[in-house]
Design a protein around this motif. Structure first.
Motif, mmCIF file in Angstrom:
data_model
loop_
_atom_site.group_PDB
_atom_site.id
_atom_site.type_symbol
_atom_site.label_atom_id
_atom_site.label_comp_id
_atom_site.label_asym_id
_atom_site.label_seq_id
_atom_site.Cartn_x
_atom_site.Cartn_y
_atom_site.Cartn_z
ATOM 1 N N VAL A 34 7.135 1.356 95.705
ATOM 2 C CA VAL A 34 7.304 2.634 96.627
ATOM 3 C C VAL A 34 8.490 2.726 97.574
ATOM 4 O O VAL A 34 9.247 3.689 97.565
ATOM 5 C CB VAL A 34 5.943 2.875 97.412
ATOM 6 C CG1 VAL A 34 6.140 3.902 98.520
ATOM 7 C CG2 VAL A 34 4.824 3.162 96.737
ATOM 8 N N PHE A 35 9.021 1.636 98.118
ATOM 9 C CA PHE A 35 10.328 1.619 98.990
ATOM 10 C C PHE A 35 11.280 1.837 98.267
ATOM 11 O O PHE A 35 12.189 2.641 98.520
ATOM 12 C CB PHE A 35 10.276 0.167 99.437
ATOM 13 C CG PHE A 35 11.262 0.003 100.269
ATOM 14 C CD1 PHE A 35 11.379 0.434 101.703
ATOM 15 C CD2 PHE A 35 12.636 -0.654 99.925
ATOM 16 C CE1 PHE A 35 12.567 0.299 102.674
ATOM 17 C CE2 PHE A 35 13.808 -0.672 100.845
ATOM 18 C CZ PHE A 35 13.710 -0.383 101.842
ATOM 19 N N ASN A 36 11.228 1.652 96.888
ATOM 20 C CA ASN A 36 12.539 1.597 96.042
ATOM 21 C C ASN A 36 12.529 3.148 95.630
ATOM 22 O O ASN A 36 13.612 3.845 95.419
ATOM 23 C CB ASN A 36 12.563 0.688 94.929
ATOM 24 C CG ASN A 36 13.053 -0.685 95.169
ATOM 25 O OD1 ASN A 36 13.432 -1.107 96.217
ATOM 26 N ND2 ASN A 36 12.615 -1.489 94.248
ATOM 27 N N MET A 37 11.349 3.851 95.156
ATOM 28 C CA MET A 37 11.399 5.177 94.778
ATOM 29 C C MET A 37 11.365 6.101 95.860
ATOM 30 O O MET A 37 11.712 7.296 95.518
ATOM 31 C CB MET A 37 10.038 5.367 94.172
ATOM 32 C CG MET A 37 9.886 4.514 92.805
ATOM 33 S SD MET A 37 8.589 4.946 91.643
ATOM 34 C CE MET A 37 7.038 4.324 92.888
ATOM 35 N N GLU A 38 11.086 5.847 97.210
ATOM 36 C CA GLU A 38 11.249 6.765 98.356
ATOM 37 C C GLU A 38 12.752 7.622 98.430
ATOM 38 O O GLU A 38 13.107 8.376 98.822
ATOM 39 C CB GLU A 38 10.751 6.089 99.590
ATOM 40 C CG GLU A 38 9.374 5.998 99.658
ATOM 41 C CD GLU A 38 8.914 5.437 100.958
ATOM 42 O OE1 GLU A 38 7.781 5.822 101.421
ATOM 43 O OE2 GLU A 38 9.698 4.613 101.500
ATOM 44 N N THR A 39 13.744 6.871 97.957
ATOM 45 C CA THR A 39 14.977 7.371 97.829
ATOM 46 C C THR A 39 15.468 8.558 96.830
ATOM 47 O O THR A 39 16.338 9.043 96.775
ATOM 48 C CB THR A 39 15.995 6.413 97.706
ATOM 49 O OG1 THR A 39 16.264 5.730 96.800
ATOM 50 C CG2 THR A 39 15.896 5.354 99.090
ATOM 51 N N LEU A 40 14.509 8.468 95.772
ATOM 52 C CA LEU A 40 14.573 9.374 94.597
ATOM 53 C C LEU A 40 14.671 10.871 95.199
ATOM 54 O O LEU A 40 13.704 11.225 95.988
ATOM 55 C CB LEU A 40 13.533 9.172 93.666
ATOM 56 C CG LEU A 40 13.516 7.911 92.923
ATOM 57 C CD1 LEU A 40 12.425 7.800 92.077
ATOM 58 C CD2 LEU A 40 14.621 7.912 92.034
ATOM 59 N N ARG A 41 15.547 11.615 94.908
ATOM 60 C CA ARG A 41 15.493 13.179 94.765
ATOM 61 C C ARG A 41 14.769 13.862 93.511
ATOM 62 O O ARG A 41 14.233 14.893 94.044
ATOM 63 C CB ARG A 41 16.919 13.712 94.996
ATOM 64 C CG ARG A 41 17.482 13.085 96.199
ATOM 65 C CD ARG A 41 18.723 13.888 96.200
ATOM 66 N NE ARG A 41 19.778 13.356 97.478
ATOM 67 C CZ ARG A 41 20.786 13.726 97.820
ATOM 68 N NH1 ARG A 41 21.319 14.954 97.226
ATOM 69 N NH2 ARG A 41 21.648 13.286 98.951
ATOM 70 N N GLU A 42 14.796 13.006 92.464
ATOM 71 C CA GLU A 42 14.235 13.827 91.401
ATOM 72 C C GLU A 42 12.649 13.749 91.225
ATOM 73 O O GLU A 42 11.983 12.583 91.915
ATOM 74 C CB GLU A 42 14.614 13.186 89.988
ATOM 75 C CG GLU A 42 16.135 13.057 89.763
ATOM 76 C CD GLU A 42 16.871 11.867 90.657
ATOM 77 O OE1 GLU A 42 16.122 11.123 91.071
ATOM 78 O OE2 GLU A 42 17.910 11.863 90.430
ATOM 79 N N PRO A 43 11.769 14.463 90.907
ATOM 80 C CA PRO A 43 10.532 14.583 90.920
ATOM 81 C C PRO A 43 10.008 13.662 89.813
ATOM 82 O O PRO A 43 10.387 13.757 88.811
ATOM 83 C CB PRO A 43 10.115 16.240 90.633
ATOM 84 C CG PRO A 43 11.321 16.793 89.953
ATOM 85 C CD PRO A 43 12.354 15.897 90.437
ATOM 86 N N LEU A 44 9.118 12.842 90.072
ATOM 87 C CA LEU A 44 8.447 11.709 89.491
ATOM 88 C C LEU A 44 7.533 12.557 88.262
ATOM 89 O O LEU A 44 7.308 11.925 87.149
ATOM 90 C CB LEU A 44 7.529 10.746 90.069
ATOM 91 C CG LEU A 44 8.311 9.931 90.957
ATOM 92 C CD1 LEU A 44 7.461 9.072 91.948
ATOM 93 C CD2 LEU A 44 9.313 8.574 90.232
#
Length: 567
Positions: A34-44
Motif C-alpha cells: 500500500v505504501f508503495n502504491m499510494e504514489t500512483l496516479r494511474e487507477p488500479l
C-alpha cells in the motif's frame, strides 16, 4: 473501485491478519504494498493482472487480490477473515490508543466485541486491570470513545458538502418546479455537519415523490411531516431535511435557515428582529431583509451572531478572501518525509493547479513517526530544490520545514540548519496530553524563536477523531503579534486549525494568517478551498492572508523578515 478504496481493504486485511495471529512478514507485506502504491496516479482498476504484479512491492498474491477487488469489490481471504471477526471488533480497530495488539487482548481476555462494551469496561475500571493497560491508557481510551460517540452522526464539511452537491445535482436533473436552495450547516460552512437542509417552493407531492425516488436517500417516515420531508443518505449518518414554503416566503425561509439564533435575534432598539422581518415581511431577497434592518448584507458563512453584526451596522464588513486570491502553497510534504509524491511531482502539480510557488515543508528529524529528515537528508533536499527551481522558473519552490516543537518549546535542528530555510512552520506533533498552561507555554516559546515564521495547526486537533490540546488562544495570538509570526489555517478537512472563531481576534491584533492545505499528496492541494471557507467565517481578507502574495513579493517578504530578525 478507486485506488483509496482498494488501499483501505488491503489495510483492513492486514489488520485482520495481525488480529488473528498471522505471521508478521505477511502483515508487513500488505502495508509495504500500500505504501508503495499510494504514489500512483494511474487507477488500479484499469490495470491487468500482469501490470499489477509489476508494481513495486506487489507480488502475485496481492496483485491477484487487487484484480479480484476490481471484479467483485472484495476478495475471498478478506471475506473469510471478516466472517470469523465480529463486526464490532472491526469497529474497535479505529479507536485511538487501541492498536491491534491491545485490541487482541481486549477481545480475547475480556470478551469485548463492541464500542459500547469497551466504554463500559473503561467506566467500570475493568480495562485498567488488564496487563499492558493501566489507569492512564484506560482514561485515554475512554475519552476517545466518548468523543467518537458524541460525533457519530457527523461528517467533515468536505464529505458533507460532496453529498449535498450530489443531492442538489439530482434535484436539478429532475427539473423541479419552483425554487430550492441548500441552507443550514452546509451554507454556513460548518467544520463538521450532521444534516443537509434545503428549502423549496416545489408542490408537496412533486417534491416528496422525487425525494422518495432518489436511490441514495431513505425516508424517515415517522419524522416526516406535512411541510417537511426528513430522512438520511444511505450508507451515511448524514440526515436530510427538505422544507416546503410558499413562493412569497422563500427568501425569508432561506434566510432563517441560514443563520444562527443569535444572529436572527439581532434588532436595533424599537425595531423588529431579523427573524421577525424575515418571517413576516415576505421580502424578495435576503439583501432586502438586511436593508430593512438597516444593516449591510452579511454572507451566510459569517452569520454567527458575533462580530459581524456590529460591522454590518457600521457598514464596515470586509471584502472576504476568495480561493482565487491564493497565489501559492506553503505547507506540503514529499517523499522526503511522509508524503506520497516526490518533490518534483508536488511542484509540478502545484504549478499545474495555477499557483506561482510551493513552500515545501517536510517533517523535521524528531518526527521519526513521519520519516522526519536527519540533517543529511535536509541538505540533499535543499540541493534538489535548487535543481528543480532551475528547470521550472519562474515557478519557485521555497525552502521550508515543518519543525516539530519539542517538549520544552524549542525547535528541531541547530540554528545553522534552521538558517538555511526560507521559512519555518513550527508545529506540535507529539506529547499532546498537556494542560492548558503547559501547551500555551510550549507554543509561546516556539513563537518567540526568531526562526519561527508561522505557527502550524495550533491545537493539534483532528476533527471527529480527537480533541485538540487546550490552549489559551488569546495569549498565543498576542505572542504571535509581538513576534511577527503568522498563524496557519490548516486547510485539511480533518484539522481546520486554527479554528475560525479565533480568526477575527488574530486580525484585530494584526496577525496574518496563511491558508495551508498540509498536502501529503498531489490530490489534496485543492483542500485550500476548505481553509478559505474557514477563514471567511472569521472575516479573513486577502490583505491579511500571507499566501495571497505573488512569488516575487513573498520571496522578498521571507528575506526581509529574516534580516529584521538578524538571521
Amino acid at each position: 473501485m478507486t485506488n483509496q478504496q482498494i488501499f483501505n481493504l488491503l489495510k483492513l486485511h492486514a489488520s485482520l491478519l495481525e488480529l488473528h495471529g498471522e505471521n508478521n512478514f505477511k502483515v508487513r507485506s500488505y502495508h509495504t504494498a500500500v505504501f508503495n502504491m499510494e504514489t500512483l496516479r494511474e487507477p488500479l482498476s484499469g490495470m491487468s493482472l500482469k501490470e499489477l504484479q509489476a508494481l513495486d512491492g506487489v507480488g502475485k498474491a496481492i496483485a491477484t487480490k487487487i484484480d479480484d477487488m476490481n471484479q467483485t469489490g472484495t476478495f475471498k481471504q478478506l471475506e473469510e477473515f471478516r466472517a470469523k471477526t465480529p463486526a464490532g471488533v472491526i469497529d474497535l480497530m479505529s479507536v485511538d490508543g487501541l492498536g491491534i495488539k491491545k485490541l487482541k487482548v481486549v477481545w480475547e481476555e475480556l470478551g469485548i466485541e463492541s464500542l459500547d462494551a469497551l466504554l463500559l469496561a473503561c467506566e467500570t475500571d475493568q480495562l485498567s486491570q488488564v496487563k499492558g493497560f493501566g489507569q492512564k491508557t484506560q482514561e485515554n481510551i475512554r475519552q476517545a470513545l466518548l468523543y467518537r460517540k458524541a460525533n457519530a452522526s457527523r461528517l467533515h464539511y468536505a464529505d458533507a458538502e460532496a453529498l449535498a452537491n450530489q443531492l442538489e445535482g439530482y434535484l436539478k436533473e429532475k427539473n423541479l418546479s419552483g425554487k430550492f436552495e441548500i441552507v443550514g450547516q452546509i451554507r454556513r460552512k460548518f467544520n463538521v455537519v450532521d444534516e443537509v437542509q434545503l428549502v423549496a417552493t416545489t408542490p408537496h407531492d412533486e417534491l416528496f415523490t422525487v425525494l422518495n425516488g432518489c436511490e441514495f436517500l431513505e425516508q424517515d417516515v415517522k419524522a416526516t411531516g406535512l411541510f417537511a420531508w426528513r430522512g438520511k443518505f444511505k450508507d451515511s449518518p448524514l440526515k436530510v431535511e427538505a422544507r416546503l414554503c410558499a413562493e412569497d416566503k422563500f427568501a425569508g425561509e432561506v434566510f432563517i435557515h441560514s443563520a444562527s439564533t443569535s444572529h436572527l435575534e439581532y434588532a436595533e432598539t424599537g425595531m423588529p428582529t431579523l427573524f421577525q422581518i424575515a418571517q413576516k415581511d415576505k421580502l424578495p431577497t435576503e439583501e432586502a431583509i438586511y436593508q430593512k434592518a438597516q444593516l449591510a448584507y452579511v454572507v451566510p458563512e459569517m452569520r454567527e451572531g458575533e462580530f459581524e453584526l456590529e460591522l454590518a451596522k457600521k457598514n464596515e464588513l470586509p471584502t472576504l478572501l476568495e480561493t482565487s486570491d491564493i497565489k501559492g502553497i506553503l505547507h506540503a510534504h514529499s517523499t522526503y518525509s511522509d508524503g506520497k509524491n516526490t518533490l518534483e511531482e508536488m511542484a509540478l502539480a502545484v504549478r499545474d493547479a495555477g499557483y506561482e510557488y510551493l513552500g515545501i515543508t517536510d517533517h523535521s528529524q524528531s518526527a521519526f513517526y513521519a520519516n522526519g529528515l536527519p540533517v543529511g537528508r535536509v541538505l540533499d533536499q535543499l540541493k534538489e530544490i535548487d535543481e528543480i527551481n532551475a528547470k521550472l522558473a519562474p515557478f519557485k519552490i521555497f525552502k521550508g520545514m515543518e519543525s516539530d516543537i519539542i517538549a520544552d518549546g524549542g525547535l528541531d535542528y541547530d540554528d545553522d540548519i534552521l538558517a538555511k530555510f526560507d521559512f519555518i512552520i513550527a508545529s506540535v506533533h507529539s506529547g499532546l496530553k498537556m494542560s492548558e498552561e503547559k501547551a500555551t507555554t510550549r507554543l509561546i516559546k516556539a513563537v518567540e524563536n526568531p526562526y519561527t515564521t508561522m505557527l502550524g495547526h495550533p491545537t493539534g486537533r483532528l476533527l471527529l477523531r480527537r480533541e485538540g490540546y487546550p490552549v489559551n488562544h488569546e495569549k498565543v495570538i498576542d505572542a504571535c503579534a509581538a513576534n511577527d509570526v503568522m498563524i496557519e489555517i490548516n486547510a485539511s478537512p480533518w484539522r481546520l486549525d486554527v479554528d475560525w472563531q479565533w480568526v477575527h481576534y488574530a486580525l484585530k491584533k494584526g496577525v496574518k494568517l496563511s491558508i495551508n492545505p498540509d498536502s501529503h499528496e498531489v490530490g489534496t492541494i485543492d483542500h485550500v478551498y476548505y481553509g478559505v471557507c474557514a477563514g471567511r467565517k472569521g472575516g479573513l481578507t486577502k490583505e491579511m492572508t500571507l499566501n495571497t502574495l505573488g512569488v516575487e513579493d513573498i520571496g522578498k517578504f521571507f528575506e526581509e523578515r529574516k534580516k529584521k530578525k538578524g538571521l
